[in-house]
Scaffold this active site. Structure first.
Site, PDB file in Angstrom:
ATOM      1  CB  THR A  32     -37.145   8.863 -12.872  1.00 24.47           C
ATOM      2  OG1 THR A  32     -35.955   8.268 -13.431  1.00 24.47           O
ATOM      3  CG2 THR A  32     -36.812   9.512 -11.537  1.00 24.47           C
ATOM      4  CB  CYS A  36     -29.106   9.787 -17.597  1.00 22.07           C
ATOM      5  SG  CYS A  36     -30.667  10.210 -16.828  1.00 22.07           S
ATOM      6  CB  CYS A  40     -27.347  12.858 -16.484  1.00 17.31           C
ATOM      7  SG  CYS A  40     -28.928  13.751 -16.478  1.00 17.31           S
ATOM      8  NE  ARG A  65     -40.531   9.148 -19.659  1.00 12.93           N
ATOM      9  CZ  ARG A  65     -40.690   8.862 -18.374  1.00 12.93           C
ATOM     10  NH1 ARG A  65     -41.187   7.695 -18.011  1.00 12.93           N
ATOM     11  NH2 ARG A  65     -40.329   9.729 -17.437  1.00 12.93           N
ATOM     12  CB  CYS A  67     -32.364  11.914 -19.395  1.00 18.37           C
ATOM     13  SG  CYS A  67     -32.143  13.408 -18.402  1.00 18.37           S
ATOM     14  CB  CYS A 317     -33.432  -3.636 -45.727  1.00 27.82           C
ATOM     15  SG  CYS A 317     -32.275  -3.033 -44.499  1.00 27.82           S
TER      16      CYS A 317
END
Length: 374
Positions: A32, A36, A40, A65, A67, A317
Site C-alpha cells: 500500500t 502506521c 492501526c 506515506r 496512514c 536555524c
C-alpha cells in the site's frame, strides 16, 4: 540507531493491534506504500509485506506515506498509555525504587520500557527513576533541607548510600551542592514529533527531536559544557517553553520569550545571535548571515556553527537557506524545515507532510547537520 523489538514481537503487536507498542515502532506495508501505528484499525497486513521503523522520520525517508486512519504523524501531547502509567508511578513513588518486578505487575515488559525510555528520553527507565529522585534531592538541598531529611525522604536507609548516589550523579557530595545547578529535561509533543527540552536555572539550553541518533551523545555534551548533571524533571522555564511551543505550532506566537542559555565560542555565539535576529516568516542565505555578523565570505563556517545549534526552533536555524532560495540541508529532515517555514509564512502546513525525494538532506551543504548534532 534505535534498537527495535524482534521482528516476531513486532509482527505479533501489529496483528494484535497492541496499543502498548505505539511510539515504540512503526509498521510500513509494501503493497500500500503507507506506514502506521502498531494499533492501526485498518485491515491487518500480511507479515511478508511488513517493514518496521523506529521513527516517523525513518518511515518517511523510506518513501512511505502516513496512514490516514491512525495518523502516525499526529500527536496528542501524551506518551502512550502504558508509558504514562510508568511516569505516574514514578511521580507517586518518588521516595521508592520502581523495580522490574513492579513493572511486570503492571503487565509491562521491563525490556520494552528500557527501549522506549532510551529512545525518547535518552536514558533507560531505571536511569530515569534515579535521575528524577536525584533531581528532587538537589532541589531540596538548594532550598535548605537537611541532608538526613533528604536522604530519608528519597528512600535511602543510610546517609552514606545517599551521598554515594548523589555524588555519582552530580560529581560532588550533597554537602557542597547547596549552590549547585543541574539541567532538568522533559518531553514535549509537537506536530513534527516529540522534542526533548532541557533547562537550568537560567533558561532553556536544549530542544532536540527525540529521533536523533546521537541524543545520548548530546546529553554527554551538555554535561561537559555546563559541568552539571542532566536529570528528568521540570522547572519554570520548561513550563514556559511548553506553553510557548504549543502557541507557536498553533500559529499564535511569533517571538519566544523564554530565556535561552547557549554557551559557545565567540564566533558560534555571533552566528546564533544572528539567527535570533532573522524575523519570523523570513529567511536569510548563509552568505547574507555571514555578512550580517561581520564575517563576509565565511558562509561555510556559519553553516557549521548553524549545525551546532542545540536549541532548534527557538534559535531558528531553519530560517537559513541556500543563496538560490532552495531549502538547503536540515539534518532533522527537509520535510520538517519545509513545515516550519510554511507555518511561519501562514501557509497552514499539512499535518502529514510528504517524505522528501532523493537524499535525506538534499545536496551537500554546510548545514547538513541537524541543529545540535554535536
Amino acid at each position: 540507531m534505535s534498537k527495535l523489538p524482534t521482528p516476531r514481537e513486532m509482527e505479533r503487536a501489529v496483528l494484535a493491534r497492541d496499543t502498548s507498542y505505539d511510539g515504540v515502532f512503526f509498521v510500513a506495508v509494501r503493497t500500500t506504500g503507507i506506514f502506521c501505528r502498531p494499533s492501526c484499525p485498518a485491515r491487518k497486513p500480511l507479515t511478508k509485506n511488513m517493514e518496521f521503523y523506529a521513527s516517523v522520520r525513518e518511515g518517511l525517508f523510506a518513501g512511505f506515506r502516513p496512514c490516514k486512519r491512525c495518523r502516525p504523524m499526529d500527536t496528542d501531547g501524551k506518551p502512550p498509555h502504558w508509558v504514562n502509567q510508568l511516569l505516574e508511578k514514578v511521580e507517586r513513588a518518588t521516595s521508592e525504587r520502581v523495580t522490574d518486578a513492579d513493572i511486570r505487575k503492571m503487565s509491562i515488559d521491563p525490556a520494552r520500557a528500557r527501549r522506549y525510555f532510551l529512545k525518547h528520553y535518552g536514558m533507560t527507565f531505571q536511569a530515569y527513576c534515579r535521575g528524577r529522585r536525584m533531581g528532587q534531592a538537589l532541589r531540596q538541598i538548594r532550598e535548605g533541607a537537611g541532608l538526613d531529611d533528604v536522604a530519608i525522604g528519597q528512600g535511602y536507609e543510610s546517609l552514606s548510600g545517599f551521598r554515594e548516589a548523589f555524588t555519582r550523579t552530580f560529581g560532588e557530595p550533597p554537602g557542597r551542592s547547596r549552590s549547585a545547578d543541574c539541567i532538568v529535561t522533559s518531553w514535549v509533543e509537537t506536530p513534527l514529533g516529540p522534542l526533548v527540552v532541557g533547562a537550568n536555572v537560567e533558561g532553556v539550553c536544549l530542544t532536540e527531536f527525540t529521533d536523533r541518533r546521537m541524543l545520548e551523545a548530546q546529553f554527554v555534551t551538555l554535561r561537559k559544557r555546563f559541568r552539571c548533571a542532566v536529570v528528568p524533571g521540570d522547572n519554570e522555564h520548561l513550563e514556559q517553553i511548553k506553553d510557548e511551543l504549543a502557541r507557536y505550532f498553533a500559529g499564535k506566537l511569533k517571538d519566544f520569550k523564554v530565556p535561552l542559555v547557549y554557551p559557545g565560542t565567540p564566533f558560534q555565539r555571533s552566528v546564533w545571535d544572528g539567527l535570533l535576529r532573522i524575523p519570523y516568516g523570513e529567511t536569510r542565505s548563509y552568505e547574507a548571515l555571514a555578512c550580517a555578523i561581520g564575517c563576509a565570505g565565511a558562509q561555510r563556517a556559519v553553516g557549521r556553527a548553524n549545525g551546532l545549534n542545540r536549541i532548534g526552533i527557538l534559535i531558528p536555524c531553519h530560517r537559513v537557506v541556500n543563496k538560490n532560495g532552495q531549502l538547503g540541508g536540515y539534518g532533522g529532515g527537509l520535510w520538517r524545515k519545509h513545515f516550519l517555514l510554511d507555518l511561519e509564512r501562514g501557509l497552514a502546513p499539512s499535518p502529514n507532510p510528504p517524505a522528501p525525494a532523493g537524499k535525506v538532506n538534499g545536496p551537500a551543504h554546510p548545514d547538513g547537520l541537524f541543529c545540535g548534532s554535536r
